[in-house]
Design a protein around this motif. Structure first.
Motif, PDB file in Angstrom:
ATOM      1  N   GLU A 138       0.757  -1.315  -0.010  1.00  0.00           N
ATOM      2  CA  GLU A 138      -0.156  -0.197  -0.050  1.00  0.00           C
ATOM      3  C   GLU A 138       0.907   1.179   0.055  1.00  0.00           C
ATOM      4  OE1 GLU A 138      -3.538   2.182   0.207  1.00  0.00           O
ATOM      5  OE2 GLU A 138      -3.196   0.186  -0.075  1.00  0.00           O
ATOM      6  N   PHE A 139       1.971   1.323   0.709  1.00  0.00           N
ATOM      7  CA  PHE A 139       2.926   2.404   0.672  1.00  0.00           C
ATOM      8  C   PHE A 139       4.105   2.205  -0.124  1.00  0.00           C
ATOM      9  CE2 PHE A 139       0.456   2.858   4.648  1.00  0.00           C
ATOM     10  CZ  PHE A 139       0.125   4.234   4.560  1.00  0.00           C
ATOM     11  N   GLY A 140       3.996   1.407  -1.426  1.00  0.00           N
ATOM     12  CA  GLY A 140       5.144   1.173  -2.369  1.00  0.00           C
ATOM     13  C   GLY A 140       6.141   0.598  -2.181  1.00  0.00           C
ATOM     14  N   LEU A 141       6.124  -0.416  -1.235  1.00  0.00           N
ATOM     15  CA  LEU A 141       7.204  -1.668  -0.868  1.00  0.00           C
ATOM     16  C   LEU A 141       7.026  -2.485  -1.663  1.00  0.00           C
ATOM     17  CD1 LEU A 141       7.766  -0.669   3.014  1.00  0.00           C
ATOM     18  CD2 LEU A 141       8.921   0.368   1.234  1.00  0.00           C
ATOM     19  N   TYR A 142       8.164  -2.655  -2.652  1.00  0.00           N
ATOM     20  CA  TYR A 142       7.981  -3.813  -3.649  1.00  0.00           C
ATOM     21  C   TYR A 142       8.418  -5.122  -2.810  1.00  0.00           C
ATOM     22  CZ  TYR A 142       8.933  -6.678  -7.521  1.00  0.00           C
ATOM     23  OH  TYR A 142       8.733  -7.978  -8.408  1.00  0.00           O
ATOM     24  N   GLN A 143       7.643  -6.211  -3.203  1.00  0.00           N
ATOM     25  CA  GLN A 143       8.062  -7.469  -2.811  1.00  0.00           C
ATOM     26  C   GLN A 143       7.699  -8.495  -3.790  1.00  0.00           C
ATOM     27  OE1 GLN A 143       5.461  -7.791   1.128  1.00  0.00           O
ATOM     28  NE2 GLN A 143       5.072  -5.785   0.534  1.00  0.00           N
ATOM     29  N   ASP A 144       8.956  -9.555  -3.693  1.00  0.00           N
ATOM     30  CA  ASP A 144       8.790 -10.761  -4.710  1.00  0.00           C
ATOM     31  C   ASP A 144       9.487 -11.827  -4.002  1.00  0.00           C
ATOM     32  OD1 ASP A 144      11.327 -10.156  -5.497  1.00  0.00           O
ATOM     33  OD2 ASP A 144      10.684  -9.628  -7.658  1.00  0.00           O
ATOM     34  N   LYS A 145      10.120 -12.708  -4.709  1.00  0.00           N
ATOM     35  CA  LYS A 145      10.714 -13.759  -4.249  1.00  0.00           C
ATOM     36  C   LYS A 145      12.153 -13.438  -4.058  1.00  0.00           C
ATOM     37  CE  LYS A 145      11.878 -18.832  -5.537  1.00  0.00           C
ATOM     38  NZ  LYS A 145      11.903 -19.649  -6.679  1.00  0.00           N
ATOM     39  N   TYR A 146      12.604 -12.348  -4.505  1.00  0.00           N
ATOM     40  CA  TYR A 146      14.063 -12.090  -4.471  1.00  0.00           C
ATOM     41  C   TYR A 146      14.178 -10.952  -3.719  1.00  0.00           C
ATOM     42  CZ  TYR A 146      14.558 -15.642  -8.085  1.00  0.00           C
ATOM     43  OH  TYR A 146      14.611 -16.865  -9.050  1.00  0.00           O
ATOM     44  N   ILE A 147      13.466  -9.972  -3.763  1.00  0.00           N
ATOM     45  CA  ILE A 147      13.223  -8.692  -3.260  1.00  0.00           C
ATOM     46  C   ILE A 147      12.232  -8.111  -2.265  1.00  0.00           C
ATOM     47  CG2 ILE A 147      13.437  -5.968  -3.766  1.00  0.00           C
ATOM     48  CD1 ILE A 147      15.957  -7.694  -4.640  1.00  0.00           C
ATOM     49  N   ASP A 148      12.827  -7.604  -1.240  1.00  0.00           N
ATOM     50  CA  ASP A 148      11.651  -7.436  -0.232  1.00  0.00           C
ATOM     51  C   ASP A 148      11.925  -5.940   0.520  1.00  0.00           C
ATOM     52  OD1 ASP A 148       9.681  -7.026   1.849  1.00  0.00           O
ATOM     53  OD2 ASP A 148       9.445  -9.021   2.416  1.00  0.00           O
ATOM     54  N   GLU A 149      11.481  -4.948  -0.035  1.00  0.00           N
ATOM     55  CA  GLU A 149      11.808  -3.617   0.394  1.00  0.00           C
ATOM     56  C   GLU A 149      11.319  -3.073   1.588  1.00  0.00           C
ATOM     57  OE1 GLU A 149      12.381  -1.515  -4.086  1.00  0.00           O
ATOM     58  OE2 GLU A 149      10.189  -1.027  -3.104  1.00  0.00           O
ATOM     59  N   ARG A 150      10.719  -4.106   2.342  1.00  0.00           N
ATOM     60  CA  ARG A 150      10.256  -3.774   3.811  1.00  0.00           C
ATOM     61  C   ARG A 150      11.381  -3.747   4.480  1.00  0.00           C
ATOM     62  NH1 ARG A 150       6.150  -8.214   5.819  1.00  0.00           N
ATOM     63  NH2 ARG A 150       7.531  -9.371   4.345  1.00  0.00           N
ATOM     64  N   PHE A 151      12.365  -4.477   3.956  1.00  0.00           N
ATOM     65  CA  PHE A 151      13.782  -4.705   4.708  1.00  0.00           C
ATOM     66  C   PHE A 151      14.842  -3.737   4.150  1.00  0.00           C
ATOM     67  CE2 PHE A 151      13.007  -9.435   4.396  1.00  0.00           C
ATOM     68  CZ  PHE A 151      12.067  -9.289   5.381  1.00  0.00           C
ATOM     69  N   GLU A 152      14.436  -2.679   3.334  1.00  0.00           N
ATOM     70  CA  GLU A 152      15.236  -1.496   2.820  1.00  0.00           C
ATOM     71  C   GLU A 152      15.251  -0.439   3.808  1.00  0.00           C
ATOM     72  OE1 GLU A 152      15.591   1.456   1.061  1.00  0.00           O
ATOM     73  OE2 GLU A 152      17.609   0.845   1.257  1.00  0.00           O
ATOM     74  N   PRO A 153      16.125  -0.060   4.471  1.00  0.00           N
ATOM     75  CA  PRO A 153      15.879   0.890   5.622  1.00  0.00           C
ATOM     76  C   PRO A 153      15.430   2.094   5.070  1.00  0.00           C
ATOM     77  CG  PRO A 153      17.897  -0.217   6.053  1.00  0.00           C
ATOM     78  CD  PRO A 153      17.482  -0.902   4.652  1.00  0.00           C
ATOM     79  N   ALA A 154      15.932   2.901   3.952  1.00  0.00           N
ATOM     80  CA  ALA A 154      15.632   4.123   3.436  1.00  0.00           C
ATOM     81  C   ALA A 154      14.059   3.898   2.955  1.00  0.00           C
ATOM     82  CB  ALA A 154      16.543   4.425   2.565  1.00  0.00           C
ATOM     83  N   LYS A 155      13.781   3.096   2.269  1.00  0.00           N
ATOM     84  CA  LYS A 155      12.416   2.979   1.578  1.00  0.00           C
ATOM     85  C   LYS A 155      11.266   2.649   2.719  1.00  0.00           C
ATOM     86  CE  LYS A 155      13.852   1.906  -3.071  1.00  0.00           C
ATOM     87  NZ  LYS A 155      13.822   1.170  -4.177  1.00  0.00           N
ATOM     88  N   ALA A 156      11.714   1.695   3.533  1.00  0.00           N
ATOM     89  CA  ALA A 156      10.818   1.511   4.711  1.00  0.00           C
ATOM     90  C   ALA A 156      10.574   2.497   5.561  1.00  0.00           C
ATOM     91  CB  ALA A 156      11.161   0.292   5.466  1.00  0.00           C
ATOM     92  N   THR A 157      11.401   3.418   5.939  1.00  0.00           N
ATOM     93  CA  THR A 157      11.334   4.271   6.956  1.00  0.00           C
ATOM     94  C   THR A 157      10.455   5.627   6.079  1.00  0.00           C
ATOM     95  OG1 THR A 157      13.833   4.249   7.854  1.00  0.00           O
ATOM     96  CG2 THR A 157      12.711   6.330   7.911  1.00  0.00           C
ATOM     97  N   GLU A 158      10.868   5.827   4.754  1.00  0.00           N
ATOM     98  CA  GLU A 158       9.989   6.822   4.054  1.00  0.00           C
ATOM     99  C   GLU A 158       8.518   6.443   4.194  1.00  0.00           C
ATOM    100  OE1 GLU A 158       8.649   9.769   1.313  1.00  0.00           O
ATOM    101  OE2 GLU A 158      10.411   9.359   2.403  1.00  0.00           O
ATOM    102  N   ALA A 159       8.046   5.033   3.698  1.00  0.00           N
ATOM    103  CA  ALA A 159       6.965   4.517   4.002  1.00  0.00           C
ATOM    104  C   ALA A 159       6.218   4.782   5.554  1.00  0.00           C
ATOM    105  CB  ALA A 159       6.803   2.999   3.798  1.00  0.00           C
TER     106      ALA A 159
END
Length: 496
Positions: A138-159
């Motif tokens: 909902e807040f633009g954090l991309y997730q698939d089998k290889y990438i989970d942007e919930r774990f990316e500090p900058a993008k998760a903090t922005e969300a």
């Protein structure tokens, strides 16, 4: 345990776990303070008042209990939080200031995740700010089998900043907003209706048990990070961000092989890129920014062809562009913006490689052209696919879309092949050079024996130049090669 609430008139369904895994085991151990607590009540009230900025830090028996809990029972956890502060707080403070939010919200991530960017709760919430999968999307954090942007500090903090700002707009009260971040705004509104209260402390008794503890934990952690030294707790091994540069990846890469060839510690690469959940990135990867330690970056640049040959699928979909941290430049080297890994199977070709491709085709060749489409209200993938004469499957693959979910304003990449007229020549420059060298030697060279190298699978210009003690420029000039593309079986002039 995991509510699915509607943000009234603000958003669609949002999910949030009720308590971060980092602190779940701690709650049953909290003891009520007796008549003579170790930390005097008057001292806490005085210090809470000094620390208070935008977010109220009210003294309450529960917050007092958590202060003593973090001092005596969880001193090791408190120490770890002190050690990780320099690693993440500069990022948090910058993002919070950008959104006009109180900077003291930075302490919330300690309660959520223990400042562990890859932690996942039993309810599947993940990352520093513990986003549920649906909330993250909902807040633009991309997730698939290889990438989970919930774990990316900058993008998760922005969300997290966007979500906290949204909650504050709903309640106009930071304590209620914090409670909502934990249990969902619907639960908080129900508690307000049941109790007829309008503040966190007036609805305290009708909130879920975990949420009653959530705000006091935040208050206590704020206190410990500012006054922990007074209670004998100090950081021992302070953590800082690893200085890094970036590489733009297009296509498949084996990260373990990349680290081995680049002399990069794989654990350091994982710390810099916590959003990568596997040891590889797949063929369809496009414009992924991979952080690498600056210490090894110079070595990588000097040996990039050899390194990338060992860990990418060069002839299927490997791609690479280099850029400095916080830079928009394609290649930090400046002098050579295009090299073999800049071309991906579905991306626009670099100038040099484009020219080689056109020369190799006897009449014409296909060039992949990238364009973009901004999703409008009411549009779906089917309609967009028909408009651009592509398939829905291609749209989903190019844009990493799972199922068919798109939203208004989203920019979609579109790749289309266009015919490019070939030059009048009917042979490639490389082939022509080989022909001239082998079949039509100049008269003045008729009695001079030329030396050749037949390109083997895995050879690069750099490897061949090192083998024969040549400069790459000399090798390219002798064989009239533009770009860096060579093919197995091709004969190259080494000396004449």
């Amino acid at each position: 345990m995991v509510p699915q609430e509607k943000l009234a008139a603000e958003s669609d369904t949002l999910e949030k776990n009720t308590q971060a895994e980092a602190l779940l085991p701690y709650l049953p151990e909290v003891e009520e303070i007796g008549p003579n607590p170790s930390v005097p009540e008057a001292l806490l009230k005085e210090r809470f008042a000094k620390l208070e900025k935008e977010i109220p830090l009210r003294y309450h028996k529960s917050s007092h209990e958590f202060v003593e809990y973090f001092i005596y029972k969880k001193a090791e956890f408190t120490q770890t939080m002190m050690e990780r502060m320099p690693l993440y707080f500069p990022l948090f403070e910058k993002a919070l200031q950008k959104h006009g939010l109180p900077t003291e919200l930075k302490y919330l991530s300690m309660i959520e995740s223990g400042l562990n960017p890859t932690i996942i709760s039993h309810a599947r919430a993940g990352g520093l700010w513990q986003f549920m999968p649906a909330t993250g999307r909902e807040f633009g954090l991309y997730q698939d089998k290889y990438i989970d942007e919930r774990f990316e500090p900058a993008k998760a903090t922005e969300a997290a900043c966007q979500y906290l700002a949204q909650l504050y707009r709903i309640f106009g009260d930071w304590e209620l907003a914090l409670a909502s971040y934990n249990t969902g705004p619907g639960n908080v509104k129900r508690a307000m209706r049941r109790s007829r209260g309008t503040t966190f402390w007036t609805i305290y008794n009708v909130l879920p048990k975990e949420t009653r503890s959530y705000v006091p934990q935040y208050v206590a952690m704020n206190y410990m990070m500012n006054f922990g030294y007074d209670h004998g707790i100090y950081p021992r091994n302070t953590e800082f961000q690893i200085p890094n540069d970036t590489i733009h990846i297009n296509g498949y890469i084996d990260l373990a092989a990349f680290c081995q060839q680049s002399s990069i510690n794989f654990e350091d690469l994982k710390k810099l890129n916590p959003q990568i959940t596997k040891t590889i990135l797949p063929d369809q990867t496009r414009d992924f920014v991979l952080k690498v330690p600056s210490v090894q970056y110079t070595y990588f640049v000097s040996n990039r062809n050899t390194i990338m040959d060992s860990c990418t699928r060069r002839f299927t979909a490997a791609g690479l562009l280099i850029a400095k941290v916080d830079s928009t430049k394609v290649d930090s080297l400046g002098a050579n913006p295009s090299f073999p890994y800049a071309l991906a199977s579905n991306s626009t070709s670099s100038d040099d490689e484009e020219e080689d491709e056109m020369e190799e085709a006897p009449v014409s060749s296909n060039k992949t052209k990238k364009s973009s489409h901004t999703v409008r209200r009411g549009e779906n993938l089917g309609a967009i696919a028909r408009k651009y004469h592509v398939s829905v499957a291609e749209l989903r693959r190019w844009n990493h879309i799972r199922r068919n979910d798109i939203r208004r304003g989203q920019r979609l990449a579109i790749y289309k092949e266009v015919k490019v007229a070939a030059p009048a020549k009917t042979t490639t420059r490389v082939a022509l050079a080989s022909y001239r060298a082998e079949e039509q030697p100049a008269r003045k060279d008729r009695h001079i024996r030329k030396r050749y190298h037949t390109v083997q699978k895995g050879d690069t210009l750099w490897i061949i130049s090192q083998r024969y003690g040549l400069e790459i420029g000399q090798l390219k000039k002798r064989n009239r090669i533009r770009g860096n593309s060579i093919k197995p079986g091709q004969k190259l002039i080494i000396s004449s």
